[in-house]
Design a protein around this motif. Structure first.
Motif, mmCIF file in Angstrom:
data_model
loop_
_atom_site.group_PDB
_atom_site.id
_atom_site.type_symbol
_atom_site.label_atom_id
_atom_site.label_comp_id
_atom_site.label_asym_id
_atom_site.label_seq_id
_atom_site.Cartn_x
_atom_site.Cartn_y
_atom_site.Cartn_z
ATOM 1 N N LEU A 176 -10.806 10.978 -2.099
ATOM 2 C CA LEU A 176 -9.711 10.469 -1.272
ATOM 3 C C LEU A 176 -9.170 9.219 -1.962
ATOM 4 O O LEU A 176 -9.938 8.300 -2.265
ATOM 5 N N MET A 177 -7.856 9.156 -2.179
ATOM 6 C CA MET A 177 -7.280 8.081 -2.978
ATOM 7 C C MET A 177 -6.038 7.509 -2.295
ATOM 8 O O MET A 177 -5.314 8.224 -1.599
ATOM 9 N N PHE A 178 -5.821 6.228 -2.500
ATOM 10 C CA PHE A 178 -4.590 5.559 -2.094
ATOM 11 C C PHE A 178 -4.269 4.500 -3.145
ATOM 12 O O PHE A 178 -5.121 4.128 -3.949
ATOM 13 N N ARG A 179 -3.044 4.004 -3.128
ATOM 14 C CA ARG A 179 -2.577 3.090 -4.182
ATOM 15 C C ARG A 179 -2.250 1.721 -3.587
ATOM 16 O O ARG A 179 -1.703 1.616 -2.489
ATOM 17 N N VAL A 180 -2.598 0.668 -4.322
ATOM 18 C CA VAL A 180 -2.284 -0.712 -3.932
ATOM 19 C C VAL A 180 -1.576 -1.380 -5.103
ATOM 20 O O VAL A 180 -1.757 -1.006 -6.263
ATOM 21 N N PHE A 229 0.848 -1.182 0.000
ATOM 22 C CA PHE A 229 0.000 0.000 0.000
ATOM 23 C C PHE A 229 0.889 1.240 0.000
ATOM 24 O O PHE A 229 2.018 1.209 0.507
ATOM 25 N N SER A 230 0.381 2.313 -0.553
ATOM 26 C CA SER A 230 1.137 3.563 -0.563
ATOM 27 C C SER A 230 1.295 4.096 0.859
ATOM 28 O O SER A 230 0.461 3.855 1.732
ATOM 29 N N LYS A 231 2.403 4.809 1.086
ATOM 30 C CA LYS A 231 2.667 5.343 2.419
ATOM 31 C C LYS A 231 1.677 6.422 2.808
ATOM 32 O O LYS A 231 1.386 6.597 3.992
ATOM 33 N N HIS A 232 1.179 7.156 1.852
ATOM 34 C CA HIS A 232 0.245 8.244 2.116
ATOM 35 C C HIS A 232 -1.007 8.069 1.262
ATOM 36 O O HIS A 232 -0.972 7.439 0.202
ATOM 37 N N ALA A 233 -2.082 8.633 1.738
ATOM 38 C CA ALA A 233 -3.300 8.800 0.947
ATOM 39 C C ALA A 233 -3.411 10.269 0.548
ATOM 40 O O ALA A 233 -2.893 11.149 1.251
ATOM 41 N N LEU A 267 -2.585 11.921 5.381
ATOM 42 C CA LEU A 267 -3.419 12.309 4.250
ATOM 43 C C LEU A 267 -2.875 13.611 3.682
ATOM 44 O O LEU A 267 -2.779 14.619 4.400
ATOM 45 N N LEU A 268 -2.504 13.614 2.421
ATOM 46 C CA LEU A 268 -1.927 14.774 1.755
ATOM 47 C C LEU A 268 -3.020 15.483 0.962
ATOM 48 O O LEU A 268 -3.545 14.934 -0.005
ATOM 49 N N TRP A 269 -3.352 16.696 1.381
ATOM 50 C CA TRP A 269 -4.388 17.477 0.699
ATOM 51 C C TRP A 269 -3.772 18.179 -0.517
ATOM 52 O O TRP A 269 -2.741 18.827 -0.419
ATOM 53 N N GLY A 270 -4.429 18.047 -1.646
ATOM 54 C CA GLY A 270 -3.948 18.702 -2.860
ATOM 55 C C GLY A 270 -2.804 17.977 -3.531
ATOM 56 O O GLY A 270 -1.973 18.617 -4.189
ATOM 57 N N HIS A 271 -2.763 16.646 -3.395
ATOM 58 C CA HIS A 271 -1.718 15.859 -4.041
ATOM 59 C C HIS A 271 -2.359 14.798 -4.935
ATOM 60 O O HIS A 271 -3.527 14.443 -4.759
ATOM 61 N N ARG A 272 -1.550 14.287 -5.846
ATOM 62 C CA ARG A 272 -1.980 13.229 -6.746
ATOM 63 C C ARG A 272 -0.803 12.278 -6.953
ATOM 64 O O ARG A 272 0.351 12.683 -6.898
ATOM 65 N N PHE A 273 -1.107 10.999 -7.184
ATOM 66 C CA PHE A 273 -0.058 10.001 -7.359
ATOM 67 C C PHE A 273 0.609 10.155 -8.719
ATOM 68 O O PHE A 273 -0.049 10.417 -9.729
ATOM 69 N N SER A 274 1.914 9.960 -8.717
ATOM 70 C CA SER A 274 2.667 10.048 -9.963
ATOM 71 C C SER A 274 2.419 8.805 -10.810
ATOM 72 O O SER A 274 2.290 7.698 -10.275
ATOM 73 N N PRO A 275 2.354 8.948 -12.123
ATOM 74 C CA PRO A 275 2.206 7.761 -12.986
ATOM 75 C C PRO A 275 3.444 6.882 -12.916
ATOM 76 O O PRO A 275 4.566 7.374 -12.787
ATOM 77 N N MET A 276 3.237 5.582 -13.006
ATOM 78 C CA MET A 276 4.343 4.638 -12.872
ATOM 79 C C MET A 276 4.324 3.555 -13.943
ATOM 80 O O MET A 276 5.064 2.584 -13.835
#
Length: 411
Positions: A184-188, A169-173, A294-303
């Motif tokens: 609200l998003m997180f990565r798996v 799981f990602s370290k941050h949401a 929880l990081l407000w105003g962030h988005r996950f980088s494409p991988m």
């Protein structure tokens, strides 16, 4: 002054929340003052499987050692009671078990009987009915102990707990807009090439709550929708996925803004379940996010990128995020602002449509004396204006009456 600040901390300093679920999935819950411990013995198989490896190996060794010693002592007792130990040199004497001359030899015969090794040096004779019954009993009980202990060790070895170590799981949401909606998003992701069959994701909000009746619930659990209604919670986990929770009126984050998020004290527990493709056993991986994670105003980088004939996944960017333009207000305030904007546009268009028919009605109600100037441009302007209104609002009757008056004046 510095000493006073160290003794009396600032009220703005927020105490670090004790996690309900660790980042590695371990639950920080310990059960105490349990008086009905006999329930563990009623399910002894599960109890042995749940033991740690040190205790499991100790029980495994002791189960065999105790049965070998127990039946070895009985074989020695039979030889002692029959007098076999007193006739060791008498070749005419038929003992219960040949070549049993002490406890060690009786213990070895017990091991050979239970493990069905059968070296052939110590053999039971047909002159000992008691020994025959004991041999049958040890063979049956030995098979039961062997099946029970081997089954426990097999289940413990094949448990899919270690399979969950490769589910990350990602370290941050993050919280940012997606399709004009605050989410609200997180990565798996799954590090193995063997897939998790039938994977599904769930999320829970762990937060203290006080009911309207004054009851305090320290660890209240609230469901966080991650696509249960639409089926988006069922994952095809071949490549890393971003799980999204839309913050709508049913969401517990509906009234939460960026400033309020910094003051909140809660925990989001995410649970990924599925069946291991190699063994067919159910696997569960867990993680959690505190409010400060929880990081407000962030988005996950494409991988993911397209290589020659396959898709390349760069797990080095799995935890990376970047900032995006995100309003700091809550989702409720965004919804109200959008509703006000829509209402303003609606009423401005409606008021404009209302003004144009009013001017046309005033022109249509002018006295007939104006018909003398019908050859001028004013009647023609009124008809043209009303024709435009007919196309916009469908006032056909009003346009027809004005056109009729014009034709009569021209006649």
């Amino acid at each position: 002054m510095a000493l006073e600040n160290s003794i009396f901390p600032s009220p703005r300093t927020r105490r670090k929340r004790q996690r309900y679920v660790e980042k590695n999935g371990r639950c920080n819950v310990q059960h105490g003052n349990m008086r009905e411990t006999y329930r563990y013995l009623t399910d002894i198989f599960t109890t042995l499987v749940d033991l740690n490896w040190r205790c499991s190996l100790f029980v495994f060794v002791m189960a065999y050692a105790v049965t070998w010693l127990f039946f070895g002592a009985i074989w020695y007792l039979i030889a002692y009671c029959r007098g076999d130990l007193d006739h060791l040199e008498d070749e005419t004497w038929t003992p219960c078990v040949n070549n049993v001359n002490g406890f060690i030899s009786a213990f070895l015969f017990s091991i050979e009987t239970e493990t069905t090794i059968g070296y052939g040096h110590r053999v039971i004779t047909d002159q000992c009915p008691v020994g025959t019954m004991l041999l049958l009993l040890q063979a049956i009980l030995g098979s039961m102990v062997n099946a029970f202990m081997v089954g426990c060790m097999f289940v413990k070895i094949s448990q899919p707990n270690k399979r969950a170590e490769t589910l990350v799981f990602s370290k941050h949401a993050v919280i940012s807009p997606r399709d004009d909606k605050l989410c609200l998003m997180f990565r798996v992701g799954d590090l193995r090439s063997s897939h998790i069959v039938g994977a599904n994701i769930r999320a829970k909000l762990i937060k203290s709550k006080q009911t309207q009746e004054g009851e305090f619930i320290p660890l209240d659990q609230t469901d966080i929708s991650v696509g249960f209604e639409t089926g988006d919670d069922r994952l095809f986990l071949v490549s890393p996925l971003v799980i999204s929770h839309e913050i709508d009126a049913r969401s517990p984050f509906w009234d939460m803004s960026q400033a309020q998020l910094e003051k909140e004290d809660f925990e989001i527990v995410v649970i990924l379940e599925g069946m291991v493709e190699a063994t067919g056993m159910t696997c569960q991986a867990r993680s959690s996010y505190l409010a400060e994670e929880l990081l407000w105003g962030h988005r996950f980088s494409p991988m993911m990128s397209l290589a020659e004939g396959f898709f390349d996944v760069d797990y080095g960017a799995f935890h990376h995020t970047f900032e995006v333009d995100t309003p700091s207000c809550s989702a409720r305030e965004l919804s109200l602002a959008a509703a006000r904007l829509d209402a303003h546009l609606y009423w401005s268009i409606s008021s404009r449509l209302d003004e144009e028919p009013t001017l046309a009605n005033q022109a249509a109600k002018q006295p007939d004396s104006g018909s003398a100037n019908s050859k001028g441009g004013e009647p023609t302007f009124i008809v043209g204006e009303m024709t435009d209104i007919q196309e916009q609002s469908g006032l056909g009757e009003l346009n027809g009456s004005v056109a009729t008056d014009q034709s009569e004046s021209e006649a």
